[in-house]
Structure formats: structure tokens, C-alpha cells
Motif scaffolding. Structure first.
Motif, PDB file in Angstrom:
ATOM      1  N   LEU A   1       0.831  -1.210   0.000  1.00  0.00           N
ATOM      2  CA  LEU A   1       0.000   0.000   0.000  1.00  0.00           C
ATOM      3  C   LEU A   1       0.864   1.259   0.000  1.00  0.00           C
ATOM      4  N   LEU A   2       1.903   1.262   0.835  1.00  0.00           N
ATOM      5  CA  LEU A   2       2.806   2.419   0.838  1.00  0.00           C
ATOM      6  C   LEU A   2       3.464   2.591  -0.526  1.00  0.00           C
ATOM      7  N   GLY A   3       3.795   1.470  -1.149  1.00  0.00           N
ATOM      8  CA  GLY A   3       4.467   1.534  -2.445  1.00  0.00           C
ATOM      9  C   GLY A   3       3.608   2.099  -3.549  1.00  0.00           C
ATOM     10  N   CYS A   4       2.291   2.212  -3.285  1.00  0.00           N
ATOM     11  CA  CYS A   4       1.416   2.811  -4.294  1.00  0.00           C
ATOM     12  C   CYS A   4       1.626   4.317  -4.402  1.00  0.00           C
ATOM     13  N   PHE A   5       2.268   4.927  -3.373  1.00  0.00           N
ATOM     14  CA  PHE A   5       2.437   6.375  -3.464  1.00  0.00           C
ATOM     15  C   PHE A   5       3.753   6.884  -2.886  1.00  0.00           C
ATOM     16  N   LEU A   6       4.655   5.977  -2.483  1.00  0.00           N
ATOM     17  CA  LEU A   6       5.967   6.389  -2.000  1.00  0.00           C
ATOM     18  C   LEU A   6       7.048   5.595  -2.718  1.00  0.00           C
ATOM     19  N   ASP A   7       8.227   6.203  -2.889  1.00  0.00           N
ATOM     20  CA  ASP A   7       9.354   5.466  -3.446  1.00  0.00           C
ATOM     21  C   ASP A   7       9.983   4.603  -2.359  1.00  0.00           C
TER      22      ASP A   7
ATOM     23  N   LEU B   1      17.340  -9.215  11.956  1.00  0.00           N
ATOM     24  CA  LEU B   1      17.319  -7.929  11.263  1.00  0.00           C
ATOM     25  C   LEU B   1      17.953  -7.999   9.876  1.00  0.00           C
ATOM     26  N   VAL B   2      18.892  -8.927   9.680  1.00  0.00           N
ATOM     27  CA  VAL B   2      19.437  -9.122   8.328  1.00  0.00           C
ATOM     28  C   VAL B   2      18.349  -9.718   7.436  1.00  0.00           C
ATOM     29  N   TRP B   3      17.648 -10.744   7.942  1.00  0.00           N
ATOM     30  CA  TRP B   3      16.538 -11.321   7.179  1.00  0.00           C
ATOM     31  C   TRP B   3      15.485 -10.267   6.881  1.00  0.00           C
ATOM     32  N   PHE B   4      15.166  -9.445   7.883  1.00  0.00           N
ATOM     33  CA  PHE B   4      14.132  -8.428   7.690  1.00  0.00           C
ATOM     34  C   PHE B   4      14.562  -7.400   6.641  1.00  0.00           C
ATOM     35  N   GLY B   5      15.866  -7.141   6.558  1.00  0.00           N
ATOM     36  CA  GLY B   5      16.352  -6.230   5.529  1.00  0.00           C
ATOM     37  C   GLY B   5      16.070  -6.760   4.133  1.00  0.00           C
ATOM     38  N   ILE B   6      16.301  -8.057   3.920  1.00  0.00           N
ATOM     39  CA  ILE B   6      16.009  -8.652   2.609  1.00  0.00           C
ATOM     40  C   ILE B   6      14.503  -8.693   2.373  1.00  0.00           C
ATOM     41  N   PHE B   7      13.736  -8.939   3.424  1.00  0.00           N
ATOM     42  CA  PHE B   7      12.278  -8.882   3.311  1.00  0.00           C
ATOM     43  C   PHE B   7      11.834  -7.501   2.835  1.00  0.00           C
ATOM     44  N   ILE B   8      12.409  -6.463   3.432  1.00  0.00           N
ATOM     45  CA  ILE B   8      12.069  -5.093   3.043  1.00  0.00           C
ATOM     46  C   ILE B   8      12.400  -4.861   1.572  1.00  0.00           C
ATOM     47  N   VAL B   9      13.567  -5.327   1.148  1.00  0.00           N
ATOM     48  CA  VAL B   9      13.970  -5.131  -0.249  1.00  0.00           C
ATOM     49  C   VAL B   9      12.993  -5.839  -1.189  1.00  0.00           C
ATOM     50  N   LEU B  10      12.581  -7.046  -0.834  1.00  0.00           N
ATOM     51  CA  LEU B  10      11.642  -7.799  -1.674  1.00  0.00           C
ATOM     52  C   LEU B  10      10.301  -7.077  -1.808  1.00  0.00           C
ATOM     53  N   VAL B  11       9.783  -6.560  -0.695  1.00  0.00           N
ATOM     54  CA  VAL B  11       8.482  -5.876  -0.787  1.00  0.00           C
ATOM     55  C   VAL B  11       8.621  -4.527  -1.475  1.00  0.00           C
ATOM     56  N   VAL B  12       9.783  -3.886  -1.322  1.00  0.00           N
ATOM     57  CA  VAL B  12      10.019  -2.646  -2.070  1.00  0.00           C
ATOM     58  C   VAL B  12      10.106  -2.950  -3.561  1.00  0.00           C
ATOM     59  N   GLU B  13      10.669  -4.110  -3.908  1.00  0.00           N
ATOM     60  CA  GLU B  13      10.678  -4.539  -5.311  1.00  0.00           C
ATOM     61  C   GLU B  13       9.254  -4.618  -5.863  1.00  0.00           C
ATOM     62  N   MET B  14       8.344  -5.152  -5.052  1.00  0.00           N
ATOM     63  CA  MET B  14       6.947  -5.203  -5.490  1.00  0.00           C
ATOM     64  C   MET B  14       6.415  -3.798  -5.775  1.00  0.00           C
ATOM     65  N   ALA B  15       6.810  -2.860  -4.917  1.00  0.00           N
ATOM     66  CA  ALA B  15       6.332  -1.485  -5.085  1.00  0.00           C
ATOM     67  C   ALA B  15       6.832  -0.862  -6.385  1.00  0.00           C
ATOM     68  N   GLN B  16       7.922  -1.387  -6.941  1.00  0.00           N
ATOM     69  CA  GLN B  16       8.456  -0.853  -8.191  1.00  0.00           C
ATOM     70  C   GLN B  16       7.530  -1.127  -9.376  1.00  0.00           C
ATOM     71  N   ILE B  17       6.618  -2.104  -9.234  1.00  0.00           N
ATOM     72  CA  ILE B  17       5.728  -2.433 -10.345  1.00  0.00           C
ATOM     73  C   ILE B  17       4.265  -2.338  -9.934  1.00  0.00           C
ATOM     74  N   THR B  18       3.966  -1.480  -8.918  1.00  0.00           N
ATOM     75  CA  THR B  18       2.581  -1.224  -8.538  1.00  0.00           C
ATOM     76  C   THR B  18       2.247   0.230  -8.833  1.00  0.00           C
ATOM     77  N   PRO B  19       1.173   0.488  -9.576  1.00  0.00           N
ATOM     78  CA  PRO B  19       0.782   1.875  -9.835  1.00  0.00           C
ATOM     79  C   PRO B  19       0.195   2.496  -8.560  1.00  0.00           C
ATOM     80  N   PRO B  20       0.139   3.843  -8.438  1.00  0.00           N
ATOM     81  CA  PRO B  20       0.559   4.791  -9.473  1.00  0.00           C
ATOM     82  C   PRO B  20       2.017   5.224  -9.401  1.00  0.00           C
TER      83      PRO B  20
END
Length: 432
Positions: free
Chosen positions: A331-337, A360-379
Motif C-alpha cells: 500500500l505504501l508503495g502505491c504512493f511512495l518510493d 534484522l538481516v533477514w528483515f532487511g532482505i524482506f524489506i527489499v523484496l516488498v520494495v521490489e513489489m512497489a516498483q511495479i505497482t501503480p501509481p
């Protein structure tokens, strides 16, 4: 009340984007209205400082350089040479040359550290070639949109550096932790191409004549210039000789030299490549400026903080918390980088994450993966914007083509949850 205002602004953003106004200007306009009406912060000063800060970063300098490198490769014989070298090895695999999108992005991700740069550079090389050879545009663009996100996961990664600083986690461990998940995600993408090709055999162009192993090796000589350039750029980064930005400049110089040696670089192509790279970067830069200002406005209104505090107050099980965080970041990725998502939320979420027992290392990769999803979610999906500038297609159409890759990213996140050693094995070896 703050949450209602913030969601109201999101609705306005969708409406403005639907009007056809430039994306960067739409983001700036909505942020300007939100700041003016619902905060006491001086709007003019905030906007000027935010826009200047988001577009004058030294780290960001790597982006236009890698874009220019891609333009040089696109306008020279090097791009077609890459296809000549890879085609014999991929031609018998279901999906054939569609796999070049994934393989190319995986390789280039290890150079750029940027999703936008990876998507733009590989897209300049692959999309014209795939179109010329008769591959469907939807699968070509969709696989590129998804594979371009590997620029965030395969080290070096800018977003990992931001998370490491914010969460006080070793950046070296984060870089190592991203290697296996990055390769796993690339394998999932290639698996999707195989399945799609098996169900759509009539849409895949016929293979070329079968070659012997020796003939394939001989054809691979076409890969030598591109692979040499990648080795030089990667070697400069991992040996510590150059930063990512300096390595990008090295890549530009190397691509110019290779193009000149091959005889495919003249003044007209040099000028056209430079102008095209500037045009794409200006588009991305305006979007970055708009997203940065919208991030500031949302921060003052309080949406990210309120949502993060709400999640922390639910006291969920670790698995349920992970699923909720996936939805939260999408949801955040729909309007934030991506970087803004990490900066605005990580300080509030870390106590909850540590209490749930997440590494916290695992959570960092988790964050990157979900941010990757945000790269292909409009708008506000940056890969969608990059591909829109290259294909002149609607963002919604590009997002639909990338939807299967989006689903595979969710699968990758769940796999890393149930098999955390996918993420943690390499960092443990370094620690040992």
C-alpha cells in the motif's frame, strides 16, 4: 483524522494521474495541496529544499551514467552481439530469448544497484530485439518490468545501504544476504517464462537451426565485449577501486571504446544516445522530485507513522505480522518510493520486528523484496514509469503484464520466511 486526510490525498492523486498530467507534476501538485491545506509547514521552502535534495544526490549520479551506457550499447552492435551470443544457449529452452530479459537484468543488477537503471539499460537492449524477432510485447515488457527489480536485491544495492544505516545492520552482511534470494527470484522468473511458453507455443517464434556444442561456444565469442565490460565495472566496485558512480563512468567509457572498435559509433549516434539518456533521466528525476515532496507531505500529515503504530498495536504472530507487513508496504508503495518507505517506517517498525523474533538481516532482505513489489505497482511504480517512457504504453497496461512477476515476488517472500537460510546462510559463513 490525519489518516482520513492522507487517504483523501491518495484518491486525489489517482484522479490527477488519470487526467493525463505528467506523473512528476501530479505528485508535486498533490503534495503541494496537502502541505498547504493540512500542515503549518512553509510550503515554498519545503518544496525547494526537498526537490534540490532529491535531485542533487551524488549517489544518484550513477543513474544517468548507466542510462547513457545502455543507450551506447543499444545504438552499437554490442546489443545485437549479446543476442547472438546468448541465442544458441537459450534457443531450445521454452520461451527462448525472453530469458535474456531475466539473465541480462540479473547480470546488470550486479553493476548498477538501481532498479530504474537496470530496467532502462536492459530494456534499451532487449525490447527492440525481441520486437524485431516477433516476440509478443506484453510478455516482453512484463518480464522486463519484474526482472528489472533485481537491481534492488542483487548487491550492490542502494536500498540495502539505506536500511543498514537506519537499522544499524552490517551492510556487508546485507549484501551477502541478497545474493541467493536474488538468484532464486531470477530462477522463479525464468520458470514463469518456461510455463508461459509451454501454454502459448503459437506465440513463441520458431527456433533457429540447431547448433553443435562447439558451434555454440564459437557463437559465444559475441559475448566477449559485453562480458568484459561487466567484469571491468564489477571488478572496480568489488575490489574497492571505484564507487558505483565512478564505475558507471568507467562503464560509459568502456562502452564508448568498444562501440568505436566495432565501428558502430559515429557522431550522430553519440549525440542521439546522449540526448536520449538525458531525456529518460529528466523524466525519472522529475518523478523522484515529486515522490520526495509527496513523501515529505505524507510524513507531516502522519500517514506512515499512524499505520506503523497501528500494526505494532495488533500483537500478531510472526507469520501474520509478516503477511500484514507485505500488505502495508505494498500500500505504501502505491504512493511512495522505496527509499522513502524505509526511512519513514523502519524506526517505528523495528521494535515490533525485534519483539516478533525476526533477524534484522533477514528483515532487511524482506524489506527489499516488498520494495521490489512497489516498483511495479501503480501509481508510483518507478519501473512502470521507466517502461512507459520507453514503450509509450499506459502504466496500467504495463502493471497488468507484470502481475505474474508480482505474484512470484510474494512467493519468494514466503519461501524466505519458511526457509530463512536462503537469506542467512551466506552472512553466517562470513561471520564464521
Amino acid at each position: 483524522m490525519d489518516v482520513i486526510i492522507a487517504f483523501g490525498l491518495i484518491v486525489v492523486l489517482f484522479a490527477v494521474l488519470g487526467s493525463g498530467l505528467w506523473i512528476g507534476l501530479s505528485l508535486l501538485a498533490v503534495a503541494l495541496v496537502g502541505m498547504e491545506l493540512f500542515t503549518s509547514r512553509p510550503v515554498g521552502d519545503s518544496m525547494m529544499l526537498t526537490i534540490w535534495g532529491s535531485t542533487s544526490s551524488w549517489t544518484l549520479t550513477a543513474l544517468p551514467l548507466f542510462l547513457w551506457m545502455g543507450e551506447i550499447l543499444f545504438r552499437s552492435k554490442l546489443s545485437s552481439s549479446m543476442f547472438k551470443g546468448l541465442a544458441p544457449w537459450l534457443d531450445r529452452l521454452p520461451g527462448r530469448l525472453l530469458h535474456v530479459n531475466v539473465v541480462g537484468c540479473t547480470i546488470f543488477a550486479a553493476i548498477s544497484g538501481s532498479s530504474a537503471a537496470t530496467c532502462a539499460t536492459i530494456g534499451k537492449i532487449t525490447l527492440p530485439e525481441l520486437k524485431q524477432r516477433g516476440y509478443p510485447e506484453d510478455i516482453s515488457v512484463g518480464t522486463l518490468a519484474g526482472a528489472g527489480t533485481l537491481g534492488l536485491l542483487i548487491p550492490p544495492s542502494i536500498i540495502m545501504i539505506v536500511y543498514g544505516v537506519a537499522a544499524n545492520v552490517s551492510i556487508s552482511k546485507l549484501f551477502l544476504a541478497g545474493v541467493i534470494p536474488g538468484l532464486m527470484l531470477a530462477a522463479l522468473f525464468m520458470g514463469y517464462i518456461v510455463v508461459w511458453a509451454l501454454f502459448n507455443k503459437d506465440k513463441v517464434p520458431a527456433p533457429d537451426a540447431r547448433l553443435s556444442f562447439v558451434q555454440k561456444l564459437y557463437a559465444s565469442r559475441h559475448l566477449i565485449p559485453v562480458v568484459s565490460l561487466i567484469v571491468v565495472v564489477l571488478g572496480a566496485i568489488y575490489s574497492g577501486i571505484a564507487t558505483a558512480t565512478e564505475a558507471a563512468a568507467l562503464g560509459v567509457g568502456g562502452s564508448l571504446i568498444l562501440a568505436k572498435i566495432e565501428g558502430s559509433l559515429d557522431w550522430a549516434r553519440f549525440k542521439d544516445g546522449l540526448v536520449a539518456a538525458c531525456r529518460v533521466y529528466c523524466m525519472i528525476g522529475l518523478i523522484l522530485a515529486g515522490a520526495a515532496f509527496l513523501t515529505l507531505a505524507m510524513g507531516f500529515i502522519g500517514l506512515p507513522r499512524h499505520l506503523a503504530e497501528f500494526i505494532g498495536a495488533l500483537h500478531l504472530s510472526p507469520f501474520a505480522l509478516m503477511l500484514l507487513l507485505i500488505v502495508f508496504f505494498i500500500l505504501l508503495g502505491c504512493f511512495l518510493d522505496g527509499i522513502s518507505m524505509v526511512v519513514l517506517t523502519i524506526a517505528v517498525l523495528l521494535p515490533t520486528v525485534e519483539a516478533a523474533g525476526f533477524d534484522l538481516v533477514w528483515f532487511g532482505i524482506f524489506i527489499v523484496l516488498v520494495v521490489e513489489m512497489a516498483q511495479i505497482t501503480p501509481p508510483v511504480g518507478f519501473n512502470l514509469f521507466v517502461l512507459q517512457g520507453m514503450t509509450r504504453r499506459e502504466v496500467t497496461w504495463i502493471a497488468r503484464t507484470a502481475l505474474p512477476l508480482f505474484a512470484l515476488m510474494i512467493v519468494a517472500v514466503i519461501l524466505t520466511y519458511f526457509v530463512p537460510d536462503v537469506v542467512l546462510w551466506l552472512p553466517r559463513q562470513m561471520q564464521g
